[in-house]
Design a protein around this motif. Structure first.
Motif, PDB file in Angstrom:
ATOM      1  N   MET A  71       0.834  -1.209   0.000  1.00 13.45           N
ATOM      2  CA  MET A  71       0.000   0.000   0.000  1.00 13.45           C
ATOM      3  C   MET A  71       0.867   1.258   0.000  1.00 13.45           C
ATOM      4  O   MET A  71       0.571   2.235  -0.701  1.00 13.45           O
ATOM      5  CB  MET A  71      -0.930  -0.010   1.209  1.00 13.45           C
ATOM      6  CG  MET A  71      -2.039  -1.050   1.123  1.00 13.45           C
ATOM      7  SD  MET A  71      -2.893  -1.311   2.706  1.00 13.45           S
ATOM      8  CE  MET A  71      -3.634   0.301   2.983  1.00 13.45           C
ATOM      9  N   ALA A  72       1.947   1.249   0.769  1.00  9.78           N
ATOM     10  CA  ALA A  72       2.868   2.392   0.805  1.00  9.78           C
ATOM     11  C   ALA A  72       3.497   2.626  -0.556  1.00  9.78           C
ATOM     12  O   ALA A  72       3.704   3.771  -0.990  1.00  9.78           O
ATOM     13  CB  ALA A  72       3.950   2.167   1.860  1.00  9.78           C
ATOM     14  N   GLU A  73       3.797   1.527  -1.254  1.00  7.32           N
ATOM     15  CA  GLU A  73       4.449   1.616  -2.573  1.00  7.32           C
ATOM     16  C   GLU A  73       3.477   1.951  -3.698  1.00  7.32           C
ATOM     17  O   GLU A  73       3.888   2.115  -4.842  1.00  7.32           O
ATOM     18  CB  GLU A  73       5.149   0.285  -2.875  1.00  7.32           C
ATOM     19  CG  GLU A  73       6.359   0.022  -1.980  1.00  7.32           C
ATOM     20  CD  GLU A  73       6.910  -1.388  -2.122  1.00  7.32           C
ATOM     21  OE1 GLU A  73       6.188  -2.251  -2.671  1.00  7.32           O
ATOM     22  OE2 GLU A  73       8.047  -1.629  -1.660  1.00  7.32           O
ATOM     23  N   SER A  74       2.189   2.087  -3.374  1.00 11.00           N
ATOM     24  CA  SER A  74       1.199   2.377  -4.415  1.00 11.00           C
ATOM     25  C   SER A  74       1.254   3.822  -4.887  1.00 11.00           C
ATOM     26  O   SER A  74       0.635   4.183  -5.885  1.00 11.00           O
ATOM     27  CB  SER A  74      -0.212   2.057  -3.909  1.00 11.00           C
ATOM     28  OG  SER A  74      -0.614   2.964  -2.889  1.00 11.00           O
ATOM     29  N   GLY A  75       1.976   4.679  -4.167  1.00  9.19           N
ATOM     30  CA  GLY A  75       2.081   6.085  -4.550  1.00  9.19           C
ATOM     31  C   GLY A  75       3.454   6.637  -4.241  1.00  9.19           C
ATOM     32  O   GLY A  75       4.447   5.908  -4.210  1.00  9.19           O
ATOM     33  N   GLU A  76       3.503   7.936  -3.993  1.00 11.57           N
ATOM     34  CA  GLU A  76       4.772   8.612  -3.718  1.00 11.57           C
ATOM     35  C   GLU A  76       5.367   8.118  -2.408  1.00 11.57           C
ATOM     36  O   GLU A  76       4.661   7.906  -1.426  1.00 11.57           O
ATOM     37  CB  GLU A  76       4.533  10.120  -3.626  1.00 11.57           C
ATOM     38  CG  GLU A  76       5.786  10.936  -3.356  1.00 11.57           C
ATOM     39  CD  GLU A  76       5.506  12.417  -3.178  1.00 11.57           C
ATOM     40  OE1 GLU A  76       6.472  13.176  -3.035  1.00 11.57           O
ATOM     41  OE2 GLU A  76       4.322  12.799  -3.170  1.00 11.57           O
ATOM     42  N   GLN A  77       6.674   7.913  -2.389  1.00 14.97           N
ATOM     43  CA  GLN A  77       7.395   7.589  -1.161  1.00 14.97           C
ATOM     44  C   GLN A  77       8.436   8.676  -0.921  1.00 14.97           C
ATOM     45  O   GLN A  77       9.253   8.966  -1.788  1.00 14.97           O
ATOM     46  CB  GLN A  77       8.056   6.216  -1.257  1.00 14.97           C
ATOM     47  CG  GLN A  77       7.051   5.082  -1.374  1.00 14.97           C
ATOM     48  CD  GLN A  77       7.736   3.731  -1.348  1.00 14.97           C
ATOM     49  OE1 GLN A  77       8.088   3.215  -0.307  1.00 14.97           O
ATOM     50  NE2 GLN A  77       7.929   3.161  -2.523  1.00 14.97           N
ATOM     51  N   LEU A 166       0.148  10.230  -1.317  1.00 10.14           N
ATOM     52  CA  LEU A 166       0.753   9.354  -0.314  1.00 10.14           C
ATOM     53  C   LEU A 166      -0.188   8.174  -0.065  1.00 10.14           C
ATOM     54  O   LEU A 166      -1.320   8.351   0.368  1.00 10.14           O
ATOM     55  CB  LEU A 166       0.978  10.139   0.976  1.00 10.14           C
ATOM     56  CG  LEU A 166       2.165   9.745   1.861  1.00 10.14           C
ATOM     57  CD1 LEU A 166       3.474   9.980   1.120  1.00 10.14           C
ATOM     58  CD2 LEU A 166       2.150  10.585   3.138  1.00 10.14           C
ATOM     59  N   ALA A 167       0.267   6.968  -0.388  1.00 10.06           N
ATOM     60  CA  ALA A 167      -0.514   5.740  -0.203  1.00 10.06           C
ATOM     61  C   ALA A 167      -1.927   5.853  -0.777  1.00 10.06           C
ATOM     62  O   ALA A 167      -2.916   5.737  -0.052  1.00 10.06           O
ATOM     63  CB  ALA A 167      -0.572   5.355   1.266  1.00 10.06           C
ATOM     64  N   PRO A 168      -2.057   6.079  -2.093  1.00 12.91           N
ATOM     65  CA  PRO A 168      -3.400   6.188  -2.691  1.00 12.91           C
ATOM     66  C   PRO A 168      -4.238   4.927  -2.522  1.00 12.91           C
ATOM     67  O   PRO A 168      -5.465   5.001  -2.498  1.00 12.91           O
ATOM     68  CB  PRO A 168      -3.110   6.479  -4.169  1.00 12.91           C
ATOM     69  CG  PRO A 168      -1.709   6.001  -4.395  1.00 12.91           C
ATOM     70  CD  PRO A 168      -1.005   6.235  -3.107  1.00 12.91           C
ATOM     71  N   LEU A 198       5.033   4.601   6.590  1.00  9.63           N
ATOM     72  CA  LEU A 198       6.163   4.056   5.828  1.00  9.63           C
ATOM     73  C   LEU A 198       6.459   4.920   4.608  1.00  9.63           C
ATOM     74  O   LEU A 198       7.621   5.190   4.289  1.00  9.63           O
ATOM     75  CB  LEU A 198       5.868   2.618   5.394  1.00  9.63           C
ATOM     76  CG  LEU A 198       5.728   1.571   6.511  1.00  9.63           C
ATOM     77  CD1 LEU A 198       5.400   0.204   5.913  1.00  9.63           C
ATOM     78  CD2 LEU A 198       6.986   1.482   7.361  1.00  9.63           C
ATOM     79  N   ALA A 199       5.403   5.379   3.938  1.00 11.12           N
ATOM     80  CA  ALA A 199       5.590   6.207   2.740  1.00 11.12           C
ATOM     81  C   ALA A 199       6.186   7.570   3.097  1.00 11.12           C
ATOM     82  O   ALA A 199       6.859   8.187   2.270  1.00 11.12           O
ATOM     83  CB  ALA A 199       4.260   6.385   2.017  1.00 11.12           C
ATOM     84  N   ALA A 200       5.940   8.036   4.341  1.00  6.98           N
ATOM     85  CA  ALA A 200       6.430   9.356   4.751  1.00  6.98           C
ATOM     86  C   ALA A 200       7.932   9.374   5.000  1.00  6.98           C
ATOM     87  O   ALA A 200       8.520  10.450   5.123  1.00  6.98           O
ATOM     88  CB  ALA A 200       5.685   9.822   5.999  1.00  6.98           C
ATOM     89  N   GLY A 201       8.567   8.195   5.114  1.00  5.55           N
ATOM     90  CA  GLY A 201      10.019   8.119   5.028  1.00  5.55           C
ATOM     91  C   GLY A 201      10.842   8.253   6.284  1.00  5.55           C
ATOM     92  O   GLY A 201      12.071   8.237   6.214  1.00  5.55           O
ATOM     93  N   SER A 202      10.219   8.375   7.462  1.00  3.00           N
ATOM     94  CA  SER A 202      11.017   8.513   8.680  1.00  3.00           C
ATOM     95  C   SER A 202      11.735   7.213   9.024  1.00  3.00           C
ATOM     96  O   SER A 202      11.305   6.125   8.634  1.00  3.00           O
ATOM     97  CB  SER A 202      10.139   8.953   9.853  1.00  3.00           C
ATOM     98  OG  SER A 202       9.791  10.309   9.730  1.00  3.00           O
TER      99      SER A 202
END
Length: 449
Positions: A71-77, A166-168, A198-202
């Motif tokens: 799900m995180a990889e479905s959009g911008e990371q 982010l996670a569309p 996860l997608a937000a990158g911290s």
């Protein structure tokens, strides 16, 4: 029945049946489901059936972790690697009067741990971090990536709205869950929250899982289960993750609203404020500092307390507001959080406040104009509630126990009715409850009650 093997053509109806029968999906199968649903190749009716199968059959920790990353990889990371240091994110599952983000982010950034925070708006009885920040005149809550990174590098902290991409997959799935009775599933809640984290990158994540009348999770056991699932997701995906289970059976602090809560944030950062808000903020900040590599947890508590008392965290908050274009001069002006109309709420009888329905308190603030019934509703940033008495306090009949405020005088009557109805007043005081019920790490769960 024989299901798809690696290299075989997958069919959604077979995957629905597989989950309906309680079997675990492979990562490839989950990727097929999510990717094709986002592309529009899997219709809503099949996705609804699969979500219901997950609701009833659940998922293993590995399935949930794989689903979340897909799900995180479905959009911008977001790649935060250009920002030096260990970046620590914090997420709250939502509550009433929960303004800790601004306090703990200021403390943590003042201690040298960078905080790149992406937050959302409020809907219903829970307030939104971005709405609260936007109550400060001229502050920019829609930072572009370059500006966001630059502020975090320079100041150590920035708070901006979530990226539209982010996670569309989560956005699509949540909308479907909302209308198909599949919202309250632990794996689906956990993957929804953690996919965006996860997608937000911290590098590390602190989770504040609320439990009680004002939270989505109503029981401690359910809150612990959700926390353990989210911590496992973070661990499986290489992110050090800690969760705290905190009380939301009463509003946090004394203020509910937007400008009212920012005013209370300023009060705490300047060395005052209510004891419950200070204690919870220190606990959360210490855990973020621990995740940020600032030493043993006990040392991080001492560091957080000292930083708050020194005034450096207030200076950091002002610095962030200015960097984001906001007028920080209003923060110390009493008029900043004052509305045109104000009404005292009187205790209906003598006794002790034994319970506050936190959701009902939030809905009282919502009726005043502090929140939204629908996504398009406009906010009254100065509407809100100042609570003078809370759970455990003795009250006398006719005593002022709260003040309501709004820019619309006609909202005060409903707000008062809702707030009074949210309180239970009895002859004997309640048993005192802790603010933090448990701490969950990859090593296990430590319960304090």
């Amino acid at each position: 029945m024989v299901f798809t093997k690696t290299g075989d053509t997958m069919h959604m109806n077979e995957l629905i049946i597989k989950k309906r029968n309680g079997l675990a999906h492979t990562k490839a199968e989950l990727k097929y489901i999510i990717d094709n649903y986002v592309k529009g190749d899997i219709p809503d009716y099949q996705m609804s059936a699969w979500l219901m199968a997950v609701y009833f059959q659940g998922m293993t920790d590995m399935e949930t972790a794989d689903l979340t990353m897909i799900m995180a990889e479905s959009g911008e990371q977001i790649d935060l690697s250009p920002i030096p240091g260990i970046k620590v994110d914090k997420h709250s599952t939502g509550g009433v009067g929960d303004k800790t983000t601004f306090i703990i982010a200021s403390i943590v950034a003042a201690c040298g741990v960078p905080v790149a925070k992406m937050s959302g708006r409020g809907l219903g009885h829970t307030g939104g971090t971005i709405d609260k920040l936007e109550s400060i005149p001229h502050v920019n809550v829609a930072l572009d990536k370059e500006n966001f990174f630059n502020i975090v590098k320079k100041v150590g902290v920035a708070v901006t709205g979530q990226s539209g991409n982010l996670a569309p997959a989560d956005k699509l799935m949540y909308a479907l869950r909302d209308v198909t009775g599949t919202v309250d599933s632990i794996p689906l809640i956990a993957s929804s929250v953690m996919s965006k984290k996860l997608a937000a990158g911290s590098d590390a994540i602190l989770l504040d899982v609320k439990v009680g009348s004002g939270a989505f999770m109503k029981t401690l056991d359910d809150a612990v289960q959700l926390a353990e699932t989210m911590v496992a997701i973070g661990h499986h995906n290489g992110r050090q993750t800690v969760a705290l289970i905190t009380d939301m059976d009463r509003p946090l602090g004394q203020a509910i609203g937007n400008a009212t809560e920012i005013a209370e944030v300023v009060e705490v950062l300047r060395g005052n404020g209510p004891e419950d808000l200070i204690h919870e903020s220190i606990t959360l900040a210490a855990n973020m500092l621990y995740l940020g590599g600032k030493g043993a947890y006990e040392d991080c508590v001492t560091l957080a307390e000292g930083t708050l008392k020194s005034g450096r965290s207030f200076e950091k908050f002002v610095e962030m507001v200015k960097a984001q274009g906001g007028d920080a001069t209003v923060l110390t002006e009493p008029a900043f959080a004052e509305a045109a109309y104000k009404k005292a709420v009187l205790a209906p009888k003598t006794g002790y406040i034994t319970h506050m329905d936190a959701e009902a308190c939030g809905r009282a603030a919502l009726a005043l104009g502090a929140g939204r019934y629908t996504k398009t509703d406009a906010l009254d940033y100065k509407a809100g509630i100042w609570m003078l008495k809370k759970t455990g306090d003795a009250v006398e009949a006719g005593e002022t126990i709260a003040y309501l405020q709004s820019g619309n005088e006609s909202t005060l009557a409903e707000g008062e009715t809702r707030y009074v109805n949210a309180l239970t007043i009895e002859a004997t005081p309640p048993v005192k409850r802790p603010l933090v019920f448990a701490r969950v790490t990859a090593d296990g769960t430590e319960r304090y009650v």
